[in-house]
Write a protein that holds these residues in place. Structure first.
Motif, PDB file in Angstrom:
ATOM      1  N   VAL A 261     -19.103 -21.690 -41.348  1.00 13.11           N
ATOM      2  CA  VAL A 261     -19.932 -22.481 -40.481  1.00 13.11           C
ATOM      3  C   VAL A 261     -19.892 -23.781 -40.877  1.00 13.11           C
ATOM      4  CG1 VAL A 261     -22.163 -22.745 -39.607  1.00 13.11           C
ATOM      5  CG2 VAL A 261     -21.413 -20.363 -39.846  1.00 13.11           C
ATOM      6  N   VAL A 262     -19.404 -24.752 -40.116  1.00 15.29           N
ATOM      7  CA  VAL A 262     -19.211 -26.047 -40.557  1.00 15.29           C
ATOM      8  C   VAL A 262     -20.449 -27.005 -39.734  1.00 15.29           C
ATOM      9  CG1 VAL A 262     -17.623 -28.223 -40.881  1.00 15.29           C
ATOM     10  CG2 VAL A 262     -16.751 -25.761 -40.945  1.00 15.29           C
ATOM     11  N   VAL A 263     -20.814 -27.853 -40.450  1.00 11.18           N
ATOM     12  CA  VAL A 263     -21.712 -28.697 -39.963  1.00 11.18           C
ATOM     13  C   VAL A 263     -21.559 -30.111 -40.149  1.00 11.18           C
ATOM     14  CG1 VAL A 263     -24.364 -29.359 -39.824  1.00 11.18           C
ATOM     15  CG2 VAL A 263     -23.655 -27.186 -40.651  1.00 11.18           C
ATOM     16  N   ALA A 264     -21.244 -31.006 -39.111  1.00 12.99           N
ATOM     17  CA  ALA A 264     -21.039 -32.279 -39.339  1.00 12.99           C
ATOM     18  C   ALA A 264     -22.071 -33.212 -38.315  1.00 12.99           C
ATOM     19  CB  ALA A 264     -19.524 -32.680 -38.395  1.00 12.99           C
ATOM     20  N   ALA A 265     -22.476 -34.302 -39.069  1.00 16.62           N
ATOM     21  CA  ALA A 265     -23.460 -35.316 -38.603  1.00 16.62           C
ATOM     22  C   ALA A 265     -23.046 -36.647 -38.816  1.00 16.62           C
ATOM     23  CB  ALA A 265     -24.738 -34.866 -39.057  1.00 16.62           C
ATOM     24  N   PRO A 266     -23.140 -37.650 -37.833  1.00 16.67           N
ATOM     25  CA  PRO A 266     -22.672 -38.918 -38.186  1.00 16.67           C
ATOM     26  C   PRO A 266     -23.539 -39.340 -39.550  1.00 16.67           C
ATOM     27  CG  PRO A 266     -23.064 -38.694 -35.798  1.00 16.67           C
ATOM     28  CD  PRO A 266     -23.740 -37.207 -36.523  1.00 16.67           C
ATOM     29  N   GLU A 267     -22.695 -40.060 -40.469  1.00 11.18           N
ATOM     30  CA  GLU A 267     -23.490 -40.513 -41.569  1.00 11.18           C
ATOM     31  C   GLU A 267     -24.648 -41.246 -41.277  1.00 11.18           C
ATOM     32  OE1 GLU A 267     -21.801 -41.647 -45.932  1.00 11.18           O
ATOM     33  OE2 GLU A 267     -21.593 -43.173 -44.457  1.00 11.18           O
ATOM     34  N   VAL A 268     -24.416 -42.579 -40.111  1.00  9.78           N
ATOM     35  CA  VAL A 268     -25.501 -43.342 -39.867  1.00  9.78           C
ATOM     36  C   VAL A 268     -26.657 -42.704 -39.531  1.00  9.78           C
ATOM     37  CG1 VAL A 268     -25.883 -45.282 -38.266  1.00  9.78           C
ATOM     38  CG2 VAL A 268     -23.485 -45.093 -39.056  1.00  9.78           C
ATOM     39  N   GLU A 269     -26.488 -41.710 -38.679  1.00  4.58           N
ATOM     40  CA  GLU A 269     -27.740 -41.029 -38.289  1.00  4.58           C
ATOM     41  C   GLU A 269     -28.348 -40.300 -39.311  1.00  4.58           C
ATOM     42  OE1 GLU A 269     -28.981 -41.155 -35.133  1.00  4.58           O
ATOM     43  OE2 GLU A 269     -27.295 -42.376 -34.408  1.00  4.58           O
ATOM     44  N   VAL A 270     -27.615 -39.750 -40.082  1.00  7.25           N
ATOM     45  CA  VAL A 270     -28.215 -38.688 -41.333  1.00  7.25           C
ATOM     46  C   VAL A 270     -29.246 -40.055 -42.266  1.00  7.25           C
ATOM     47  CG1 VAL A 270     -27.814 -37.642 -43.391  1.00  7.25           C
ATOM     48  CG2 VAL A 270     -26.666 -37.090 -41.399  1.00  7.25           C
ATOM     49  N   LEU A 271     -28.444 -41.030 -42.537  1.00  8.44           N
ATOM     50  CA  LEU A 271     -29.106 -42.152 -43.348  1.00  8.44           C
ATOM     51  C   LEU A 271     -30.368 -42.495 -42.831  1.00  8.44           C
ATOM     52  CD1 LEU A 271     -25.995 -43.879 -44.940  1.00  8.44           C
ATOM     53  CD2 LEU A 271     -27.414 -42.068 -45.978  1.00  8.44           C
ATOM     54  N   LYS A 272     -30.186 -43.024 -41.377  1.00 14.05           N
ATOM     55  CA  LYS A 272     -31.452 -43.490 -40.692  1.00 14.05           C
ATOM     56  C   LYS A 272     -32.673 -42.631 -40.759  1.00 14.05           C
ATOM     57  CE  LYS A 272     -31.490 -43.963 -36.191  1.00 14.05           C
ATOM     58  NZ  LYS A 272     -31.173 -44.591 -34.640  1.00 14.05           N
ATOM     59  N   TYR A 273     -32.349 -41.151 -40.543  1.00 12.16           N
ATOM     60  CA  TYR A 273     -33.414 -40.175 -40.553  1.00 12.16           C
ATOM     61  C   TYR A 273     -33.833 -39.957 -42.025  1.00 12.16           C
ATOM     62  CZ  TYR A 273     -35.251 -35.537 -40.059  1.00 12.16           C
ATOM     63  OH  TYR A 273     -36.323 -34.483 -39.889  1.00 12.16           O
ATOM     64  N   LEU A 274     -32.738 -40.178 -42.947  1.00 13.16           N
ATOM     65  CA  LEU A 274     -33.423 -39.993 -44.285  1.00 13.16           C
ATOM     66  C   LEU A 274     -34.321 -41.212 -44.671  1.00 13.16           C
ATOM     67  CD1 LEU A 274     -30.209 -38.490 -46.110  1.00 13.16           C
ATOM     68  CD2 LEU A 274     -32.463 -37.258 -45.672  1.00 13.16           C
ATOM     69  N   GLN A 275     -33.999 -42.285 -44.391  1.00  9.62           N
ATOM     70  CA  GLN A 275     -34.580 -43.330 -44.471  1.00  9.62           C
ATOM     71  C   GLN A 275     -36.030 -43.476 -44.024  1.00  9.62           C
ATOM     72  OE1 GLN A 275     -33.684 -45.534 -46.858  1.00  9.62           O
ATOM     73  NE2 GLN A 275     -35.678 -46.505 -46.332  1.00  9.62           N
ATOM     74  N   HIS A 276     -36.199 -42.873 -42.593  1.00 10.69           N
ATOM     75  CA  HIS A 276     -37.324 -42.850 -41.919  1.00 10.69           C
ATOM     76  C   HIS A 276     -38.144 -41.988 -42.738  1.00 10.69           C
ATOM     77  CE1 HIS A 276     -36.729 -45.241 -38.743  1.00 10.69           C
ATOM     78  NE2 HIS A 276     -35.906 -44.446 -37.805  1.00 10.69           N
ATOM     79  N   LEU A 277     -37.678 -40.667 -43.383  1.00 14.83           N
ATOM     80  CA  LEU A 277     -38.647 -39.892 -44.031  1.00 14.83           C
ATOM     81  C   LEU A 277     -38.963 -40.493 -45.301  1.00 14.83           C
ATOM     82  CD1 LEU A 277     -36.430 -36.634 -43.328  1.00 14.83           C
ATOM     83  CD2 LEU A 277     -38.739 -37.071 -42.590  1.00 14.83           C
TER      84      LEU A 277
END
Lengths: 364, 218
Positions: free
Chosen positions: A143-159
């Motif tokens: 099972v492979v998961v891919a997410a745009p890095e920009v979105e990941v970093l933005k989400y992490l930054q918000h948190l």
């Protein structure tokens, strides 16, 4: 003198908070283990968004405000969390691949993903979960998961800006798998299919024992079903939803003939609209049978938006010929200070509970 | 069992770096605050010590002034004591009346007669002698306020007598009688000469009689 009393207090192992931004509400669960006994729910909540999820995720101020509101409302301890990306920001794929010579799993999966993802591969954060190796050692499944890095970093930054420490960013299906594992007894090596209904799309997750076999997103959601019903009934979608939630789709022989007639009409309509889903589930069942060497699927749990429709599990059972159940109350597997928790119907916190289980695993 | 984690490794490294920097800054801040507190405490203590030192220096200055004043007053007292002793020496001792009485006792008949008589009480500066301070003859005078190599005033009382005697024998007897008096220390014959008058030849003499200043007045 207080330190003398503290010695006698039971040792409390606190887990990281499971946090999920679902489509309509924020869900949070925190578990704790007291003196190595059974897991206990320390706190949980499910708060509807004051605005849309996208607006909250775009606006750091609203995001922080909502997080602070949650911490004021719930009795959570610490700021460590395990969370998942919002479903629309990630892509989960079940991948079969042949291990090429001189290449490891990671490199082979990366090569495969090059063709399946738009844009450059370096723009994505990719992780995978090996599912099994077949008899042929070079034939693999993951099972492979891919997410745009920009979105990941933005989400992490918000948190991070909201004062949260993200311990792990995982995916919904693994959280569901963990929850199902905790709901069934350890001796049971059950094959379980979980259908998580969303508004636009749904997720079909196949779990075999403690393994995540398969996870697939299907284009079947509450909005599309309600849209089609509203066209036929010539009613606004909101009214159709109210009607569906008020009536029991399986009810027969009510006091009024007109009510039976409405029920039957709706029932037939829903059955017809559920067929695409049934086809997808059947395909998954065939695939699961091949993966489990013919083992039967014992349970089909449903949760999410359409799972709240009264009698929907009966209709799906008719369509699939399987025992379809609404996902049990996720918190029923744990102790809780308030005795009425077992009676509460809170299937929406299933993913958050699965994340909280991971949260406590991290510190054990 | 492996788990999916979508947190990029570079983000974790960033967080780790941020954590280290935060800890470093907190540590540096903590050390700075402690150093400032120590500096503040030491400054206060130093100020207090300086105040105490200044107070002690003031006290020391006062005691130095007092010591100088005491030295000055002691020197002044000694000076005044010396002056007093000098004056007392000059004033005291044998009076002229006593001397007249002693000479009168030494005179017998009309064999010796006086033409001039001087009674002198005078001081002369002499080199200081050991244990001479209270000897009566000497008054110690400090040089430049210091007793080293000091000189002393010697108070001397003497009479200079010029006269004539009938002959040398009469003069000699007169001297012997005078010499036997307790207040007479010494008699020096300065000069003798014969003088011829028309009918009489006499001996003209000049004597210096040193008088004992310590002799009790009778």
């Amino acid at each position: 003198m207080s330190f003398l009393f503290k010695r006698n207090q039971p040792k409390v192992q606190l887990g990281a908070i499971g946090l999920e931004f679902s489509l309509e509400q924020i869900n949070m669960v925190q578990l704790e283990r007291i003196s190595n006994t059974r897991l206990q729910v320390r706190s949980w909540l499910s708060i509807p968004y004051p605005e849309t999820r996208e607006d909250i995720l775009e606006n750091p101020f609203s995001f922080k405000k909502l997080i602070n509101q949650c911490f004021r409302t719930g009795n959570f301890s610490g700021r460590r969390i395990v969370t998942i990306l919002p479903s629309n920001q990630q892509k989960i794929l079940s991948v079969n691949y042949q291990l090429e010579k001189d290449l490891g799993d990671s490199e082979t999966i990366m090569q495969l993903m090059t063709n399946r993802l738009p844009g450059k591969l370096s723009d994505y954060v990719i992780d995978y979960l090996p599912v099994r190796s077949s008899v042929n050692k070079n034939s693999r499944h993951a099972v492979v998961v891919a997410a745009p890095e920009v979105e990941v970093l933005k989400y992490l930054q918000h948190l991070n800006s909201a004062g949260l420490d993200v311990e792990q960013l995982e995916i919904g299906p693994t959280a569901i798998k963990r929850l199902v594992g905790s709901l069934s007894s350890p001796s049971e090596g059950l094959n379980v299919l979980v259908v998580n209904f969303g508004s636009d799309s749904s997720y079909v997750t196949m779990i075999s024992g403690r393994r995540l076999l398969f996870d697939e997103q299907i284009n079947f959601g509450e909005i599309s079903v309600l849209g089609q019903m509203s066209e036929v009934l010539e009613m606004p979608a909101e009214q159709v939803k109210e009607l569906v939630l008020q009536l029991d789709l399986t009810a027969q022989n009510s006091h009024h003939d007109w009510q039976d007639e409405i029920n039957n009409t709706l029932r037939e309509m829903v059955l017809m609209l559920l067929r695409p889903l049934a086809d997808e589930v059947n395909r998954t069942l065939i695939y699961a049978a091949s993966e489990t060497r013919g083992e039967a699927v014992e349970h089909l749990y449903i949760l999410g938006s359409i799972a709240r429709w009264p009698g929907i599990q009966v209709l799906l059972s008719e369509l699939l010929g399987l025992n379809v159940e609404i996902m049990p109350n996720p918190l029923s597997a744990f102790n809780h200070e308030s005795s009425d928790i077992a009676q509460k119907d809170v299937p929406e916190i299933a993913v958050a509970t699965g994340l909280a289980l991971r949260g406590i695993e991290l510190y054990e | 069992m492996s788990e999916i984690d979508l947190i990029p490794s570079k983000y974790r490294q960033l967080l780790l770096m941020r954590l280290y920097w935060t800890r470093f800054i907190k540590l540096a801040l903590g050390i700075s605050i402690i150093a400032m507190l120590i500096y503040l405490v030491l400054s206060i203590q130093l100020r207090e010590l300086n105040n105490e030192l200044r107070a002690l220096q003031r006290e020391k200055a006062i005691s130095t002034l007092q010591r100088d004043e005491l030295t000055r007053l002691t020197a002044e007292k000694e000076n005044l004591d010396r002056q007093w002793q000098l004056l007392n020496g000059l004033r005291g001792g044998t009076s002229a009346q006593d001397m007249f009485h002693a000479i009168d006792q030494a005179l017998q008949g009309e064999e010796v007669w006086f033409q001039r008589w001087e009674f002198n009480r005078a001081g002369t500066i002499v080199k200081q002698k050991n244990n001479a301070v209270n000897a009566g003859y000497f008054i110690v005078l400090p040089q430049n306020g210091n007793n080293k190599g000091s000189q002393a005033w010697q108070i001397k009382t003497h009479m200079t007598i010029s006269g004539e005697a009938k002959d040398h024998a009469a003069l000699s007897q007169f001297i012997q009688r005078l010499f036997s008096h307790e207040k007479i220390i010494d008699i020096k014959v300065q000069s003798t000469s014969r003088r011829q008058y028309e009918k009489l030849q006499v001996v003209q003499f000049e004597l210096v009689v040193l008088v004992n200043n310590h002799a009790k007045v009778s």
